[in-house]
Design an enzyme around this catalytic site. Structure first.
Site, PDB file in Angstrom:
ATOM      1  N   ASP A  91       0.917  -1.230   0.073  1.00 11.21           N
ATOM      2  CA  ASP A  91       0.051  -0.006  -0.002  1.00 11.21           C
ATOM      3  C   ASP A  91       0.982   1.235   0.074  1.00 11.21           C
ATOM      4  OD1 ASP A  91      -2.001   1.962   0.221  1.00 11.21           O
ATOM      5  OD2 ASP A  91      -2.836   1.089   2.246  1.00 11.21           O
ATOM      6  N   ASP A 304      -1.760   6.860  -6.292  1.00  9.00           N
ATOM      7  CA  ASP A 304      -2.008   5.920  -5.293  1.00  9.00           C
ATOM      8  C   ASP A 304      -2.187   4.412  -5.979  1.00  9.00           C
ATOM      9  OD1 ASP A 304      -2.822   4.295  -3.153  1.00  9.00           O
ATOM     10  OD2 ASP A 304      -4.416   5.333  -2.942  1.00  9.00           O
TER      11      ASP A 304
END
Length: 453
Positions: A91, A304
């Site tokens: 992540d 992201d």
């Protein structure tokens, strides 16, 4: 996924069992040492191939938010002494790495790390400098539990969360003899937007710019990824330098840093400056002020890998939606259902028959370009629309525009998701505080690295 997100629909699995170590000028295999990554002069990189797995979407509980996430990147490695096999979501929007911890009588509890079986496990007391100072970027401040251990609680916008104690443990990386002692969260409570899928993932590997992230603790100067979006060769993650002679020159955009904490600005996210949006090369009439973070920090733009689609603040989304709708008039048929909003954020959808898809109708769509300072991401063809699983109207499938409205998520930010990063080499240069972008064919790049078919 930035720190408020947790993706669950399409799973991209990184297989660490097939480590490749390559030099900057060739794709030949060689021995690998993680210690070499502490210096930018290293001539070696670690390449991990991606695998894909489709996860059903009909298990999401009704008490969760309408928005849920679609893609995770996971890596399989071993932790502790003796080593226990675990898998962790990669992540780029989160800081603290964590494992699902469970003290079990089973010799190898599935998808759980058992700290009682590891002689190298060391919990962090709440009086330690790590707990008192290095957790300051957490959305929820670390606290002291009844055993005087450092307690962390992480929460996400889709109502998923995890909580437990900070600890130090040995992480093993492939065949490397240079194992690393890392700070992580040993989480006893994990609640996600899909309980069935939650049980398949042991934890999360935080990759943002925070001091406790995996990338910061390991001292990597750079890392890159390339996602092809195909099942045959989904792509790869590369840790280390990417100065390959065959790689297309990258266009760099600077990472934005602020010194003063602001309520809506994530200071450890990979934040860039969005300067405009083009449709077929023409800039939309969007005021520059809307694209710049305001005095509260709202309006930052984050790159992201853990969020699938791209989300824009309301006024910008409305402008792009209107323009795209006009440009596709006469090409596509709008799906007319005022009550349907895909994933709670995407309200522009179309009915398209399989025959029209096979005829190449998607290639007639206008190109949408995200313009940054010094670089662009151009999205064209198939990535502009996403087929909604299990939804048909007659013989037509429903496809939705892959840009969503941040306002519908209650989020004051722009997020550039990985769906719009397909066949792009994305380099995170931590030493020079910048992100490099270049259009490439990820399968061809994988072959050059020795991992493609």
């Amino acid at each position: 996924m930035f720190s408020r997100f947790h993706a669950l629909f399409l799973l991209l699995v990184l297989s660490v069992r097939t480590y490749k170590c390559v030099s900057s000028s060739s794709s030949s295999s060689s021995s690998f040492s993680f210690s070499s990554f502490s210096s930018s002069s290293s001539s070696q990189t670690l390449v991990l191939p991606l695998k894909t797995r489709i996860t059903p979407t009909d298990h999401r509980p009704t008490d969760k938010l309408h928005f849920h996430h679609n893609v995770t990147l996971t890596v399989t490695l071993t932790v502790g002494t003796p080593p226990q096999n675990i898998s962790m979501v990669i992540d780029t929007g989160s800081e603290l790495s964590w494992l699902r911890c469970n003290r079990s009588s089973n010799p190898n509890p599935v998808n759980n790390f058992d700290p009682t079986r590891s002689s190298s496990y060391s919990p962090i007391p709440c009086s330690s400098p790590t707990c008192r100072t290095r957790t300051r970027d957490f959305l929820i401040p670390a606290s002291c539990d009844s055993d005087k251990l450092c307690h962390a609680t992480l929460s996400y916008a889709d109502a998923s969360s995890s909580e437990g104690n900070l600890a130090a443990e040995i992480f093993h990386f492939g065949n490397s003899t240079n194992d690393s002692n890392l700070i992580f969260g040993c989480m006893g409570s994990v609640s996600g937007s899909d309980p069935e899928e939650d049980t398949k993932t042991t934890g999360l590997l935080g990759m943002n710019r925070g001091s406790l992230s995996f990338i910061s603790q390991m001292g990597f100067p750079k890392f890159s990824y390339c996602i092809s979006g195909t099942d045959d060769f989904p792509g790869f993650l590369l840790l280390g330098d990417s100065n390959f002679t065959w790689l297309t020159p990258l266009n760099y955009t600077p990472l934005i840093r602020i010194s003063t904490p602001l309520p809506y600005f994530d200071r450890v996210a990979y934040t860039v400056q969005l300067t405009g949006i083009k449709v077929n090369g023409k800039l939309l009439p969007i005021p520059k002020s809307v694209l710049v973070p305001d005095h509260t920090g709202a309006g930052q733009t984050m790159v992201d890998s853990g969020t699938q689609f791209t989300f824009l603040l309301g006024p910008v989304y409305t402008a792009l939606r209107s323009h795209f709708l006009n440009r596709t008039n006469g090409i596509l048929t709008v799906y007319e259902d005022p009550d349907f909003v895909f994933q709670g954020t995407m309200d522009l959808c179309y009915r398209i028959s399989p025959v029209r898809i096979r005829s190449g109708i998607l290639h007639r769509l206008p190109t949408v370009s995200l313009v940054f300072e010094g670089a662009e991401i151009a999205v064209s063809g198939q990535p502009l629309l996403y087929r909604v699983p299990h939804l048909t109207v007659g013989n037509d499938s429903v496809y939705c525009f892959t840009f969503g409205n941040s306002d519908l998520m209650g989020m004051e930010a722009y997020v550039i998701g990985h769906h719009h990063q397909q066949n792009m080499w994305i380099e995170f240069d931590l030493q020079r505080s910048r992100i490099g972008l270049a259009p490439v064919e990820c399968d061809v790049s994988g072959q050059r690295l020795g991992i493609g078919s």
